[in-house]
Design an enzyme around this catalytic site. Structure first.
Site, PDB file in Angstrom:
ATOM      1  N   ASP A   1       0.852  -1.182   0.000  1.00 38.75           N
ATOM      2  CA  ASP A   1       0.000   0.000   0.000  1.00 38.75           C
ATOM      3  C   ASP A   1       0.889   1.234   0.000  1.00 38.75           C
ATOM      4  O   ASP A   1       2.098   1.142   0.273  1.00 38.75           O
ATOM      5  CB  ASP A   1      -0.934   0.010   1.226  1.00 38.75           C
ATOM      6  CG  ASP A   1      -2.176   0.863   0.987  1.00 38.75           C
ATOM      7  OD1 ASP A   1      -3.170   0.327   0.462  1.00 38.75           O
ATOM      8  OD2 ASP A   1      -2.145   2.070   1.292  1.00 38.75           O
TER       9      ASP A   1
ATOM     10  N   ASP B   1      -7.310  -4.244  -5.809  1.00 38.58           N
ATOM     11  CA  ASP B   1      -8.537  -3.674  -5.245  1.00 38.58           C
ATOM     12  C   ASP B   1      -8.342  -2.159  -5.250  1.00 38.58           C
ATOM     13  O   ASP B   1      -7.978  -1.553  -4.248  1.00 38.58           O
ATOM     14  CB  ASP B   1      -8.744  -4.218  -3.831  1.00 38.58           C
ATOM     15  CG  ASP B   1     -10.070  -3.785  -3.222  1.00 38.58           C
ATOM     16  OD1 ASP B   1     -10.922  -3.274  -3.967  1.00 38.58           O
ATOM     17  OD2 ASP B   1     -10.241  -3.942  -2.003  1.00 38.58           O
TER      18      ASP B   1
ATOM     19  N   CYS C   1     -15.092  -1.372  -5.191  1.00 38.24           N
ATOM     20  CA  CYS C   1     -16.321  -1.396  -4.396  1.00 38.24           C
ATOM     21  C   CYS C   1     -17.316  -0.398  -4.993  1.00 38.24           C
ATOM     22  O   CYS C   1     -17.981   0.355  -4.290  1.00 38.24           O
ATOM     23  CB  CYS C   1     -16.054  -1.120  -2.919  1.00 38.24           C
ATOM     24  SG  CYS C   1     -15.136   0.398  -2.578  1.00 38.24           S
TER      25      CYS C   1
END
Length: 405
Positions: free
Chosen positions: A257, A302, A355
């Site tokens: 990340d 993601d 999402c």
């Protein structure tokens, strides 16, 4: 759903939290943290407060219309909006030190007017409705209505430590009632009002709270023991821990990340879960990605997105975001997909996920990528629909690298 009115102190907290979110633009989770920190609230009362705040934010424009209160007036006129919320939900008016009265005849008239305006009744801002209609057409009204419902509570069984049945039985003994979720073998839905994080099952690392749709995204990676797997946008690591369980803790799982604090949180969660094959790495520059070229059996991307599939869980986003933000996110997604896909080795699988339920962030991105990258082939994709499943909304696409370039 509440069965009784909020207490005077809880009403004040609701108004203060809403004002912090709406006037200062504070993310909802941080507003909760700021107001709950140091307070000795019973878990049930804290749950009641978060339920009311969430319900109001999911349909903020509706409750503002019914109470004739603007978001900017929350600190001054919030008591009237809360009175309207109680009446609308057929609860007795709460007791408050300072309370603005409601004209019940006017409220009844406004309710009938709102029923004739589906967009308002569903608590949808105009910009989002226009985007939904343009991108999803006839499917949008059902999704719009689904996104104003309270989010269900789902758990992911940590199969490194127990089975789903063992978890359900352990929770039952602690007063937590659950139900199995069809189609998601690791998921349980919590159907009782329970303090999950005080249970022994949680302390032992037997579960994580994770939406069932999110679990499906991680399961789509189909990671096997002994593989080299990269979760390239790991965040705090919910999907990382799910992948580790798929791998039975064997092999190498690299969680990456751009924000170190998220990876620090992931390390703590991984220790509790017994996910010992998780290694964290900060993405300091493009060199971090280049060094991993053609090395991974599986890569999960993601990517940062609008979050328009998880508005049940993050309802404040509807009132903080604007349509101008989406093109910026789309460009970022395109960059990440193009750059990070280099880590997948020949024969390896890439899962691209968001999402969001908006095609511009999802299948449109995949089609554009495949048009420019013939060394990948499309396997399958899926949009996890809130309207059809009751889960949060997600998208996932599986691609295979068939050659180096």
């Amino acid at each position: 759903m509440l069965k009784s009115s909020l207490s005077p102190s809880s009403n004040e907290l609701v108004i203060s939290i809403l004002d912090l979110v709406l006037s200062e633009g504070k993310p909802l989770d941080r507003a909760y943290s700021q107001h709950f920190s140091g307070l000795k609230l019973e878990p049930t009362e804290q749950g009641r407060i978060t339920f009311v705040v969430g319900d109001i934010l999911r349909r903020l424009n509706l409750y503002c219309y019914l109470s004739d209160v603007t978001p900017e007036e929350m600190a001054r006129l919030g008591s009237r909006l809360l009175n309207v919320w109680h009446l609308f939900n057929e609860l007795p008016l709460p007791k408050m030190q300072y309370s603005l009265q409601v004209d019940t005849a006017d409220l009844a008239s406004r309710i009938e007017s709102a029923k004739a305006q589906p967009v308002l009744w569903d608590g949808c801002p105009d910009w989002l409705n226009q985007m939904g209609e343009a991108q999803m057409g006839d499917k949008w009204p059902a999704e719009r209505a689904a996104l104003n419902k309270p989010a269900k509570r789902f758990l992911r069984t940590n199969i490194l430590k127990c089975t789903r049945d063992e978890l359900a039985n352990a929770l039952r003994k602690e007063g937590v009632q659950t139900a199995s979720v069809e189609g998601v073998d690791t998921a349980l839905e919590v159907v009782s009002d329970s303090a999950l994080f005080r249970t022994e099952a949680f302390k032992k690392g037997w579960f994580e709270q994770q939406d069932a749709g999110s679990q499906l995204v991680a399961l789509a990676l189909d990671a096997k023991p002994g593989m080299r797997v990269v979760d390239a946008c790991a965040g705090a690591g919910g999907k990382t821990l799910s992948i580790s369980a798929q791998m039975q803790g064997k092999g190498r799982l690299l969680a990456m990340d751009v924000e170190q604090w998220k990876l620090d949180n992931l390390k703590q969660r991984a220790r509790r879960a017994g996910a010992h094959n998780v290694e964290t790495r900060i993405i300091a520059s493009s060199k971090t990605i280049k060094r991993l070229k053609l090395t991974a059996d599986r890569v999960l991307l993601d990517v940062p997105c609008s979050g328009l599939g998880v508005l049940k869980r993050n309802p404040d986003a509807k009132w903080r975001d604007t349509p101008e933000r989406l093109p910026v996110l789309v460009e970022l997604q395109k960059h990440i997909l193009q750059s990070y896909s280099r880590m997948v080795k020949v024969g390896g699988i890439l899962v691209y996920a968001t999402c969001s339920i908006m095609p511009e962030e999802n299948r449109d991105q995949i089609d554009a990528f495949l048009a420019e990258n013939k060394h990948f082939r499309f396997i399958e994709d899926e949009t996890i629909s809130p309207a059809e499943t009751g889960f949060d909304g997600f998208y996932l696409a599986k691609l295979e690298r068939i050659s180096e370039e």
